[in-house]
Design a protein around this motif. Structure first.
Motif, short mmCIF file in Angstrom:
data_model
loop_
_atom_site.label_atom_id
_atom_site.label_comp_id
_atom_site.label_asym_id
_atom_site.label_seq_id
_atom_site.Cartn_x
_atom_site.Cartn_y
_atom_site.Cartn_z
N LEU A 239 -74.04 4.02 47.72
CA LEU A 239 -73.22 4.31 46.54
C LEU A 239 -73.08 3.07 45.67
O LEU A 239 -73.05 3.16 44.43
CB LEU A 239 -71.85 4.83 46.97
CG LEU A 239 -70.92 5.32 45.85
CD1 LEU A 239 -71.57 6.40 45.01
CD2 LEU A 239 -69.60 5.83 46.44
N ALA A 240 -73.02 1.90 46.29
CA ALA A 240 -72.95 0.65 45.54
C ALA A 240 -74.20 0.47 44.68
O ALA A 240 -74.13 -0.06 43.56
CB ALA A 240 -72.78 -0.53 46.49
N THR A 241 -75.34 0.90 45.20
CA THR A 241 -76.59 0.82 44.44
C THR A 241 -76.51 1.67 43.19
O THR A 241 -76.94 1.26 42.10
CB THR A 241 -77.77 1.26 45.32
OG1 THR A 241 -77.87 0.40 46.46
CG2 THR A 241 -79.08 1.22 44.54
N VAL A 242 -75.95 2.88 43.33
CA VAL A 242 -75.78 3.75 42.17
C VAL A 242 -74.83 3.11 41.16
O VAL A 242 -75.10 3.06 39.96
CB VAL A 242 -75.26 5.14 42.60
CG1 VAL A 242 -75.02 6.03 41.38
CG2 VAL A 242 -76.22 5.80 43.57
N GLN A 243 -73.69 2.59 41.66
CA GLN A 243 -72.70 2.00 40.76
C GLN A 243 -73.27 0.82 39.99
O GLN A 243 -73.01 0.65 38.80
CB GLN A 243 -71.46 1.57 41.54
CG GLN A 243 -70.36 0.99 40.68
CD GLN A 243 -69.83 1.98 39.67
OE1 GLN A 243 -68.95 2.77 39.95
NE2 GLN A 243 -70.39 1.96 38.46
N ALA A 244 -74.06 -0.01 40.67
CA ALA A 244 -74.63 -1.19 40.03
C ALA A 244 -75.63 -0.84 38.94
O ALA A 244 -75.87 -1.63 38.02
CB ALA A 244 -75.28 -2.09 41.08
N ALA A 245 -76.21 0.36 39.05
CA ALA A 245 -77.29 0.74 38.13
C ALA A 245 -76.81 1.55 36.93
O ALA A 245 -77.62 1.85 36.03
CB ALA A 245 -78.36 1.54 38.89
N LYS A 269 -68.08 -2.83 47.22
CA LYS A 269 -68.00 -2.63 45.77
C LYS A 269 -68.78 -1.39 45.37
O LYS A 269 -69.57 -1.38 44.42
CB LYS A 269 -68.50 -3.86 45.01
CG LYS A 269 -67.65 -5.11 45.22
CD LYS A 269 -68.18 -6.28 44.41
CE LYS A 269 -67.23 -7.47 44.45
NZ LYS A 269 -66.95 -7.97 45.80
N ALA A 270 -68.57 -0.33 46.15
CA ALA A 270 -69.38 0.89 46.03
C ALA A 270 -68.99 1.78 44.88
O ALA A 270 -69.80 2.60 44.44
CB ALA A 270 -69.29 1.68 47.34
N CYS A 271 -67.76 1.67 44.38
CA CYS A 271 -67.30 2.60 43.36
C CYS A 271 -66.13 2.00 42.61
O CYS A 271 -65.55 1.00 43.03
CB CYS A 271 -66.89 3.94 43.99
SG CYS A 271 -65.62 3.76 45.26
#
Length: 388
Positions: A239-245, A269-271
């Motif tokens: 989910l952190a990968t999604v948030q960062a992108a 820092k996932a969301c």
């Protein structure tokens, strides 16, 4: 104060209109109502909504855990009614087992729905006995404004609901998305409600990491205020990968069930948002503990709901939403707008512009009709305390 008997009602209340998202379509509620009676005759009500794709609980397993594990603990405890002591400490004192000692069902993430049902019934019963409202323990800090939710229907159906919500003056709308025609649905909805209405999306975990990122990029032009649970529950780093992108704030829902989940999401820092649902998170005590972590970490909070919840969970959710220092959005309190009949004697649903009045009566502040419990019960389990 001792609790002398309990009754569990597994309900099926028909909906006015079917509700669908990417995981399930529903045409009736499947709540479990817990009714407790104290030794002084006071009766309190709680509610659990079991979701196998959220906590792993089913109606059947939830009932079994309530009867086998929670009821013996409740009937063996001498509870201290609230008498002005610290509210959070008092809620924490309503100790309930969070796990089955036998750990027989490894498919269950947490027995949170079952725990919530009993905890709310205890809160309602003990506060009623003292003549105290939950609003006195958790005093409201601000008015509560509810959102509308558009189900995973056709684009034509989505536009119909969007126009109805706009006419009703709702300032916030959440849209269920499925990976099919997402852009077209959001374009049509945004055109129907105009630029001033807040829109957010909820994927119910249907997307891959790559699909979630691509979908958020495609929908960003519609000024989406949050994207809820786009990917399945799992490693918070995904989910952190999604948030960062993406610039769209990601909101954890099914990924946020326990305190440990909250800690892991914050560490990764996932969301940027937590969706707090009482039945999912285990009741008022555990939900407030998660909220404390969120506030300390600068995580936005949304008070969510379970589809088809009755006035019992709606009332508890309203108290929670009004008490928390700041929330971004609030959902629920549909009452008879969704249910053919709600359980409360007086309507609990929100009004024009999504505004809802605070609840001031004793306990949760709603008067439950026992005849409707009996009318809609598919299964009833009666439990009595053992003689000491």
């Amino acid at each position: 104060m001792r609790i002398v008997d309990a009754t569990l009602f597994a309900l099926h209340i028909p909906f006015v209109e079917a509700f669908a998202h990417s995981v399930r379509s529903r045409s009736s509620s499947d709540s479990i109502v817990v009714r407790l009676r104290a030794e002084d005759g006071t009766v309190g009500y709680g509610e659990a909504v079991a979701r196998p794709y959220v906590t792993g609980e089913t109606v059947a397993s939830c009932l079994e855990f309530m009867e086998r594990t929670l009821w013996p603990a409740v009937q063996a405890t001498d509870y201290v009614p609230w008498a002005g002591q610290d509210a959070i400490a008092w809620l924490e004192s309503l100790t309930l087992p969070t796990e089955d000692a036998a750990e027989a069902d490894t498919s269950v993430v947490a027995w949170n729905a079952a725990r919530c049902g009993f905890e709310l019934a205890l809160v309602d019963c003990l506060l009623k006995s003292a003549g105290v409202s939950l609003g006195e323990l958790l005093p409201p800090r601000h008015p509560v404004t509810y959102s509308g939710v558009i189900t995973a229907s056709s684009i034509e159906g989505a536009v119909k609901h969007a126009k109805r919500f706009k006419q009703f003056g709702l300032p916030h709308i959440k849209v269920k998305i499925t990976g099919e025609a997402d852009w077209d649905r959001l374009a049509a909805i945004r055109a129907a409600v105009g630029p001033a209405v807040s829109l957010r999306v909820d994927g119910n975990g249907v997307y891959s990491v790559e699909g979630a990122i691509a979908t958020c990029e495609a929908l960003a032009e519609f000024h989406i205020d949050s994207a809820e649970q786009m990917i399945p529950r799992g490693d918070p780093q995904a989910l952190a990968t999604v948030q960062a992108a993406t610039a769209i704030p990601q909101m954890a829902d099914e990924s946020l069930i326990t305190l440990a989940d909250a800690e892991a999401l914050i560490a990764a820092k996932a969301c940027r948002g937590f969706n707090l649902r009482l039945s999912k998170c285990g009741g008022l005590g555990l939900t407030l503990a998660i909220a404390d972590l969120a506030q300390a970490a600068g995580i936005q909070m949304q008070v969510g709901c379970q589809v088809g919840e009755t006035a019992i969970l709606s009332a508890a959710g309203r108290h929670l939403a009004a008490y928390l220092p700041e929330i971004s959005f609030c959902e629920g309190s549909y009452g008879s707008l969704l249910l053919r009949e709600d359980l409360s004697r007086r309507p609990i649903h929100f009004g024009h512009q999504g505004l809802a009045k605070p609840l001031k009566g004793p306990g949760l502040g709603v008067e439950i009709q026992d005849d409707l419990l009996e009318k809609y019960a598919q299964q009833t389990i009666s439990l009595s305390a053992k003689a000491v």
